[in-house]
Design an enzyme around this catalytic site. Structure first.
Site, short mmCIF file in Angstrom:
data_model
loop_
_atom_site.label_atom_id
_atom_site.label_comp_id
_atom_site.label_asym_id
_atom_site.label_seq_id
_atom_site.Cartn_x
_atom_site.Cartn_y
_atom_site.Cartn_z
N LYS A 130 4.26 -14.40 4.87
CA LYS A 130 4.84 -14.73 4.30
C LYS A 130 5.67 -14.89 4.14
CE LYS A 130 2.66 -17.86 1.20
NZ LYS A 130 2.43 -18.59 1.04
N TYR A 138 0.95 -1.35 -0.17
CA TYR A 138 -0.53 -0.15 0.58
C TYR A 138 1.13 1.44 0.22
CZ TYR A 138 -4.14 -2.37 1.15
OH TYR A 138 -5.18 -3.86 0.78
N ASP A 179 -1.90 -17.64 5.00
CA ASP A 179 -2.66 -18.43 3.78
C ASP A 179 -3.10 -18.86 4.71
OD1 ASP A 179 0.00 -19.47 3.97
OD2 ASP A 179 -0.31 -20.48 1.86
N ASP A 215 -11.05 -8.83 7.04
CA ASP A 215 -12.25 -8.93 6.66
C ASP A 215 -12.59 -10.31 6.31
OD1 ASP A 215 -12.33 -5.71 5.87
OD2 ASP A 215 -12.55 -6.46 3.90
N ASP A 225 -5.43 -6.07 5.96
CA ASP A 225 -6.53 -5.97 5.24
C ASP A 225 -7.92 -7.34 4.86
OD1 ASP A 225 -8.35 -3.90 4.67
OD2 ASP A 225 -7.14 -3.13 2.52
#
Length: 328
Positions: free
Chosen positions: A169, A123, A201, A229, A225
């Protein structure tokens, strides 16, 4: 001599932001602190009128206010919320995910918090088209930002006697997430806090299956993010998730949901997430009792109703606001 009231910047933005932010402001006014509220504009409509999604005066207001309450932005979201977070020098995005009685939560025992790095990662905004049909995105991870978010997360967990999970990750992004993980683990050594690490993941799968096993999840920007969600779906949707964007001297509070254009203007938006964001705002400013009063009133309303359509009811935003105000 009476101290000046604390200044709260109020930026409803677009869509249902114009419905849920006024509701949350009513709740803030009801609990008693002598705030000075100053409203400002941002978002799609402002850009259509002025050519700028975030006017300079709105950014300056947020930069100088004691706290900011923000709603949502539509197509101009990246041009609004990212600069607003920057205006308050926010480095941590705090997103609590809790299941409340009276809601159709997939996992009623869910109660965790995502502490998300808020300044860099993918971002950071470094995108390029290097040839026709070929684009690149540069991911930025620094030791300083990784240390800052890890320290915030471990301090947050230590205050509450909770456990930390470091999401990463590093098995694929060996240099960037490798640095994030190495730095976070070095910070962990300074705290008497139990922690583990998890590939982001795999963590997504485990959150769906066993969210009650997690307390505080410290994660890079994009992972936070997406994972927050995903976790929202476990407790009834984005209409229940508040958030705080915390800096050293300022903070901005916003619901995690967007503008919801499909229901904007109909008066049926769920104000719970914005009211819970207001509770976080109160606590940030030191009004812990008032913040807990707001949270308890929202929780009691969720338990007994009325409920807006996203929670299976037929109540309006006004109905829910009045119920919360009555409980206050």
């Amino acid at each position: 001599m009476t101290a000046d009231p604390e200044r709260i910047a109020v930026v409803p933005g677009d869509g249902i932001g114009n419905e849920v932010v006024p509701a949350a402001r009513e709740v803030l006014e009801a609990v008693g602190p002598d705030f000075e509220f100053v409203e400002a504009d941002a978002g799609d409509e402002v850009k259509a009128e002025t050519g700028e999604a975030l006017p300079d005066e709105t950014r300056e207001l947020a930069a100088n206010a004691d706290a900011t309450l923000f709603g949502a932005a539509g197509e101009t979201a990246a041009d609004v919320i990212l600069p607003l977070r920057s205006a308050v020098d926010s480095f941590a995005n705090v997103r609590p995910v809790r299941a409340y009685p009276g809601t159709d939560a997939l996992h009623p025992d869910t109660d965790l918090v995502f502490v998300r790095e808020n300044t860099e990662g993918v971002y950071a905004g470094h995108e390029d088209e290097i040839a026709p049909g070929v684009t690149t995105l540069t991911r930025v991870v620094t030791e300083s930002a990784s240390e800052e978010i890890a320290r915030y997360g471990f301090e947050y967990a230590a205050e509450r006697g909770e456990r930390v999970t470091i999401a990463h990750k590093a098995n694929v992004m060996r240099t960037t997430d490798g640095l994030f993980l190495e730095t976070a683990e070095s910070v962990a050594d300074e705290f008497d806090v139990e922690y583990d690490t998890a590939l982001m993941d795999a963590l997504a799968m485990h959150l769906v299956m066993r969210p009650e096993e997690y307390d505080v999840v410290v994660c890079p920007n994009l992972a936070g993010d997406v994972l927050s969600d995903l976790a929202a779906g476990l407790v009834g949707g984005l209409g229940l998730l508040p958030s705080a964007n915390v800096g050293d001297e300022r903070a901005l509070f916003e619901p995690v949901h967007g503008t919801a254009p499909d229901i904007a203007g109909e008066g049926v938006a769920n104000p719970s997430a914005t009211m819970l964001s207001a509770a976080m705002l109160l606590e940030y400013l030191g009004y812990d009792d008032a913040g807990e009063r707001v949270r308890s009133a929202v929780k009691a309303t969720l338990e007994s109703g009325p409920h807006t359509p996203d929670l299976g009811g037929d109540a309006t935003t006004r109905d829910v606001t009045d119920a919360v105000l009555t409980k206050l």
